[in-house]
Design a protein around this motif. Structure first.
Motif, PDB file in Angstrom:
ATOM      1  N   ILE A  41       0.845  -1.204   0.000  1.00  0.00           N
ATOM      2  CA  ILE A  41       0.000   0.000   0.000  1.00  0.00           C
ATOM      3  C   ILE A  41       0.875   1.247   0.000  1.00  0.00           C
ATOM      4  O   ILE A  41       0.601   2.214  -0.733  1.00  0.00           O
ATOM      5  CB  ILE A  41      -0.946  -0.019   1.207  1.00  0.00           C
ATOM      6  N   PHE A  42       1.932   1.250   0.811  1.00  0.00           N
ATOM      7  CA  PHE A  42       2.841   2.394   0.828  1.00  0.00           C
ATOM      8  C   PHE A  42       3.411   2.633  -0.575  1.00  0.00           C
ATOM      9  O   PHE A  42       3.499   3.776  -1.044  1.00  0.00           O
ATOM     10  CB  PHE A  42       3.993   2.163   1.813  1.00  0.00           C
ATOM     11  N   ASN A  43       3.835   1.546  -1.236  1.00  0.00           N
ATOM     12  CA  ASN A  43       4.375   1.664  -2.592  1.00  0.00           C
ATOM     13  C   ASN A  43       3.333   2.221  -3.553  1.00  0.00           C
ATOM     14  O   ASN A  43       3.612   3.132  -4.346  1.00  0.00           O
ATOM     15  CB  ASN A  43       4.836   0.286  -3.090  1.00  0.00           C
ATOM     16  N   GLN A  44       2.117   1.669  -3.494  1.00  0.00           N
ATOM     17  CA  GLN A  44       1.058   2.071  -4.417  1.00  0.00           C
ATOM     18  C   GLN A  44       0.722   3.548  -4.277  1.00  0.00           C
ATOM     19  O   GLN A  44       0.642   4.284  -5.272  1.00  0.00           O
ATOM     20  CB  GLN A  44      -0.186   1.218  -4.162  1.00  0.00           C
ATOM     21  N   SER A  45       0.523   4.016  -3.045  1.00  0.00           N
ATOM     22  CA  SER A  45       0.172   5.421  -2.830  1.00  0.00           C
ATOM     23  C   SER A  45       1.306   6.347  -3.229  1.00  0.00           C
ATOM     24  O   SER A  45       1.072   7.441  -3.772  1.00  0.00           O
ATOM     25  CB  SER A  45      -0.205   5.646  -1.356  1.00  0.00           C
ATOM     26  N   THR A  46       2.541   5.922  -2.983  1.00  0.00           N
ATOM     27  CA  THR A  46       3.687   6.751  -3.349  1.00  0.00           C
ATOM     28  C   THR A  46       3.819   6.866  -4.858  1.00  0.00           C
ATOM     29  O   THR A  46       4.145   7.937  -5.391  1.00  0.00           O
ATOM     30  CB  THR A  46       4.980   6.179  -2.750  1.00  0.00           C
ATOM     31  N   ARG A  47       3.553   5.774  -5.578  1.00  0.00           N
ATOM     32  CA  ARG A  47       3.634   5.825  -7.044  1.00  0.00           C
ATOM     33  C   ARG A  47       2.643   6.826  -7.622  1.00  0.00           C
ATOM     34  O   ARG A  47       2.924   7.490  -8.631  1.00  0.00           O
ATOM     35  CB  ARG A  47       3.399   4.431  -7.628  1.00  0.00           C
TER      36      ARG A  47
END
Length: 565
Positions: free
Chosen positions: A161-167
């Protein structure tokens, strides 16, 4: 007539006796109050007092929520080192900025050093009896039940989730650089980072995709409005009584926003509860194998030692609380500036920490490049530039939540492979703590190690900023030096000298969540962009509202790395 006269005389005597008794009681209470006040004064006289305006106004108007105000804190810390008295002569506040004076307060129970009641009471219609507002046995039980939900085994499942939102955010910044011709572009970073952290929280708590980074969300807007209204009410004493506030336009907006938030949370909790009842606990767990559970799932399954679960109302309150602030410490009433317009929610404190981290790395290219090399080495040879959690074939310790089946493998996570980046995050939190101070009001005398006593009834302002800038603890405190947090330099350092998440029994339960998110966001950002300070703008001036901001925004130059799509 004689009887009536006699009764009248007895009534007069009784009334006179009652009045005398009341007078004596008043005199006794006054004597006790004066005695206690004199004893308090004797104890407080052992603390140094900075020069004040006069004997009547004390330090009124001498503290400011500005860059000059923070420089004043630096001067107080440099002169008094451990703490000093501040405020009005008859309403003193102890400002503390050293472990010797902070540790007894930080380690005291919530009964001895409670939070500011007035400010937090404004939150109760919104947050109910969650961790932030509960006390006593209820708080202890909920803290125990919620702690496993923030265990490392659980937080690893949120990395995706952290990766997805950051992207999503990095894509928006990429579009901005393309629009600028592919070169550097000046951007204000705090507001988009705040939306990123809100997006992350909603996914981790509710598994809900609001797309709030890309378009308005009614639920997210309601949270932002509630946060603003709470602080505005605090600054308007006439609206402190609930019955008056409920009649005002702000009070009606507050009620509507509360209804929006509560309806959303209740709907998610009730739907999950019905699904759990229909499937049963084992089938529910089996259905989640191979995918992460969110905060609501975990709370539905958790049980205490007697097998008791949390009610729907309890779960909703904890979910609303974590969306609000993750049980971060919040400043008390003594800290609010009349110009403050935002309350520091969990997403705000994390966003502030990230924004200042970007600012510090932008000003120190050598540290930024070392972090980038660390990230590039970690991501080398991968198909995707994500921060991941790989698995090794060793069995894990039995620390999984409740009676849930533990994960079959031990995670070897990327986050632990970023030691210098972690040092930079900690040094940035030291230099620019998102919350600069928190207040407590003592309900008992609290003895200090040097024999002095913090008297009952005194408000203490625990200066996180002052402690982090104390030259007795941090040589050259204004210098950004990540190596302060190397293993060798950290040996022997008091835990109370670094308190961005507070400390003690009521420290921030979400601090591991915040640290993990910050590592992912900064790692992915540095893998795509070079950060520079915008020299065309005036020098940045810090603005310590309820979180640490910058006057006129925190602007940086972002330039795409060569060869990065």
């Amino acid at each position: 007539m004689a009887v009536a006269a006699a009764l009248g005389s007895l009534g007069a005597v009784a009334l006179g006796t009652f009045v005398v008794a009341l007078l004596l009681r008043w005199l006794w209470d006054a004597l006790v109050a004066v005695t206690r006040f004199r004893a308090t004064c004797r104890q407080l006289n052992k603390f140094p007092i900075p020069p004040w305006r006069n004997w009547l106004l004390g330090h009124t108007g001498m503290g400011q929520s500005t860059e000059q105000g923070l420089q004043q804190v630096d001067a107080l810390v440099a002169r008094y080192r451990h703490g000093c008295l501040w405020g009005l002569p008859w309403l003193p506040v102890l400002r503390l900025f050293h472990p010797s004076t902070l540790r007894p307060l930080l380690s005291a129970s919530a009964f001895v050093a409670p939070k500011d009641e007035l400010f937090y009471s404004f939150l109760k219609p919104w947050l109910g009896e969650g961790l932030l507002l509960s006390r006593g046995e209820r708080w202890a039980r909920h803290r125990q039940l919620l702690t496993p939900a923030f265990h490392g085994d659980v937080l690893r499942n949120y990395l995706g989730i952290f990766n997805q939102s950051t992207r999503v955010l990095l894509a928006k910044w990429g579009v901005a650089t393309v629009a600028a011709g592919g070169g550097p572009v000046g951007l204000e970073v705090l507001q988009p980072l705040s939306l990123l952290t809100l997006d992350t929280l909603q996914k981790c708590i509710f598994s809900h995709e609001s797309h709030c980074q890309e378009r308005p969300s009614e639920y997210i807007q309601a949270i932002l409005e509630l946060s603003s209204l709470v602080v505005r009410r605090q600054l308007q004493p006439l609206l402190h009584p609930w019955w008056l506030y409920s009649l005002s336009s702000d009070g009606q907006r507050f009620a509507r926003a509360c209804a929006t938030v509560h309806a959303f949370t209740a709907d998610v909790v009730q739907r999950r509860r019905r699904a759990l009842a229909r499937l049963g606990h084992q089938a529910w767990r089996d259905g989640h194998r191979g995918r992460s559970m969110d905060f609501i799932d975990l709370l539905l399954l958790t049980k205490d030692e007697n097998g008791h679960t949390l009610s729907d109302e309890d779960i909703a309150a904890e979910a609303d609380t974590f969306m609000f602030e993750g049980e971060h410490e919040l400043p008390g009433a003594t800290l609010v500036s009349p110009r403050s317009s935002n309350v520091p929610t969990g997403h705000d404190t994390t966003a502030s920490g990230l924004a200042w981290l970007f600012y510090n790395l932008a000003g120190h290219p050598e540290h930024q490049e070392r972090c980038r090399q660390e990230v590039q080495e970690l991501l080398a040879g991968r198909d995707t530039a994500d921060i991941e959690c790989e698995m090794s074939p060793r069995p894990p310790p039995a620390t999984w939540l409740g009676d849930m089946v533990p994960p079959p493998l031990v995670p070897k996570e990327d986050l632990s492979q970023l030691p210098f980046t972690t040092m930079c995050i900690k040094e940035s939190l030291r230099l620019h703590p998102p919350v600069t101070a928190v207040s407590r009001r003592c309900t008992e005398d609290i003895p200090l190690h040097d024999g002095r006593i913090i008297p009952k009834g005194v408000t203490c302002l625990m200066s996180i900023y002052g402690t982090h800038h104390n030259p007795d603890l941090w040589p050259e405190p204004e210098v950004f030096n990540p190596l302060r947090f190397s293993p060798e330099n950290s040996k022997g350092r008091s835990p109370s000298s670094f308190i961005p998440f507070s400390a003690g029994p009521r420290n921030c339960i979400g601090q591991s969540f915040a640290m993990a998110e910050m590592k992912v966001v900064v790692a992915l950002t540095l893998s795509r962009f070079v950060l520079r300070r915008d020299t065309a703008r005036p020098p940045l001036r810090r603005k310590p509202e309820l979180i640490l901001r910058a006057e006129n925004g925190l602007w940086l130059m972002l330039e795409p790395l060569p060869g990065v799509a």
